[in-house]
Design a protein around this motif. Structure first.
Motif, PDB file in Angstrom:
ATOM      1  N   GLY A  15      29.059 -63.931  25.408  1.00  0.00           N
ATOM      2  CA  GLY A  15      29.829 -63.962  24.138  1.00  0.00           C
ATOM      3  C   GLY A  15      30.386 -65.367  23.677  1.00  0.00           C
ATOM      4  N   SER A  17      29.390 -69.621  23.164  1.00  0.00           N
ATOM      5  CA  SER A  17      28.573 -70.451  22.310  1.00  0.00           C
ATOM      6  C   SER A  17      28.146 -71.800  22.909  1.00  0.00           C
ATOM      7  N   VAL A  63      17.255 -63.270  17.855  1.00  0.00           N
ATOM      8  CA  VAL A  63      18.211 -64.367  17.530  1.00  0.00           C
ATOM      9  C   VAL A  63      19.022 -64.398  16.280  1.00  0.00           C
ATOM     10  N   GLY A  65      21.188 -64.025  13.024  1.00  0.00           N
ATOM     11  CA  GLY A  65      22.578 -63.620  13.019  1.00  0.00           C
ATOM     12  C   GLY A  65      23.340 -64.141  14.026  1.00  0.00           C
ATOM     13  N   ARG A  66      22.794 -64.792  14.929  1.00  0.00           N
ATOM     14  CA  ARG A  66      23.588 -65.507  16.230  1.00  0.00           C
ATOM     15  C   ARG A  66      23.156 -66.934  16.230  1.00  0.00           C
ATOM     16  N   PHE A  67      21.839 -67.298  16.030  1.00  0.00           N
ATOM     17  CA  PHE A  67      21.605 -68.683  16.069  1.00  0.00           C
ATOM     18  C   PHE A  67      21.438 -69.327  14.724  1.00  0.00           C
ATOM     19  N   MET A  82      24.353 -71.930  18.889  1.00  0.00           N
ATOM     20  CA  MET A  82      24.025 -70.456  19.535  1.00  0.00           C
ATOM     21  C   MET A  82      25.313 -69.719  19.843  1.00  0.00           C
ATOM     22  N   ASN A  83      25.648 -68.638  18.870  1.00  0.00           N
ATOM     23  CA  ASN A  83      26.745 -67.945  19.216  1.00  0.00           C
ATOM     24  C   ASN A  83      26.592 -66.630  19.624  1.00  0.00           C
ATOM     25  N   SER A  84      27.649 -65.932  20.032  1.00  0.00           N
ATOM     26  CA  SER A  84      27.211 -64.580  20.911  1.00  0.00           C
ATOM     27  C   SER A  84      26.339 -64.521  21.873  1.00  0.00           C
ATOM     28  N   LEU A  85      26.272 -65.352  22.853  1.00  0.00           N
ATOM     29  CA  LEU A  85      25.263 -65.596  23.589  1.00  0.00           C
ATOM     30  C   LEU A  85      25.336 -64.509  24.578  1.00  0.00           C
ATOM     31  N   ASP A  89      19.620 -64.437  26.813  1.00  0.00           N
ATOM     32  CA  ASP A  89      19.242 -65.734  26.210  1.00  0.00           C
ATOM     33  C   ASP A  89      19.020 -66.985  27.383  1.00  0.00           C
TER      34      ASP A  89
END
Length: 117
Positions: A15, A17, A63, A65-67, A82-85, A89
């Motif tokens: 969750g 980053s 990835v 929408g998250r990266f 990188m978000n919402s890891l 990942d």
């Protein structure tokens, strides 16, 4: 010969980053595209994201929408936000530079990203 040096990896909870950076010893504008790849233990290296000299981006489905990949031509830097890891990942992340006209790309030495549950 261009050298690529990654930084910014580390241990983060799911969750969280991280922002990876790739510093190039030469002008990244001279390359067809810059990219981030990753390799998890026991798996093959896979594409994460690429960005062309014109700024067009491409992402692996896993990835999207998250990266976010970005570049700063003036600083010869490429970034991967990188978000919402997620735990999946977890991998060594590599920076790459693709040359015009083909030929083997340049690679950095990699930076470890570990996502804990």
């Amino acid at each position: 010969q261009v050298q690529l040096v990654e930084s910014g990896g580390g241990l983060v909870q799911a969750g969280g980053s991280l922002r990876l950076s790739c510093a190039a010893s030469g002008s990244i504008f001279s390359f067809k595209a810059m990219g981030w790849y990753r390799q998890a233990p026991g798996k093959q290296r896979e594409l994460v994201a690429t960005i062309t000299s014109g700024g067009s981006t491409n992402y692996a489905d896993s990835v999207k929408g998250r990266f976010t990949i970005s570049r700063d031509n003036a600083k010869n830097m490429v970034y991967l936000q990188m978000n919402s890891l997620m735990t999946e990942d977890t991998a060594v992340y590599y920076c790459s530079a693709a040359r015009w006209g083909g030929g083997s790309p340049y690679w950095g030495q990699g930076t470890q990203v570990t996502v804990s549950s």
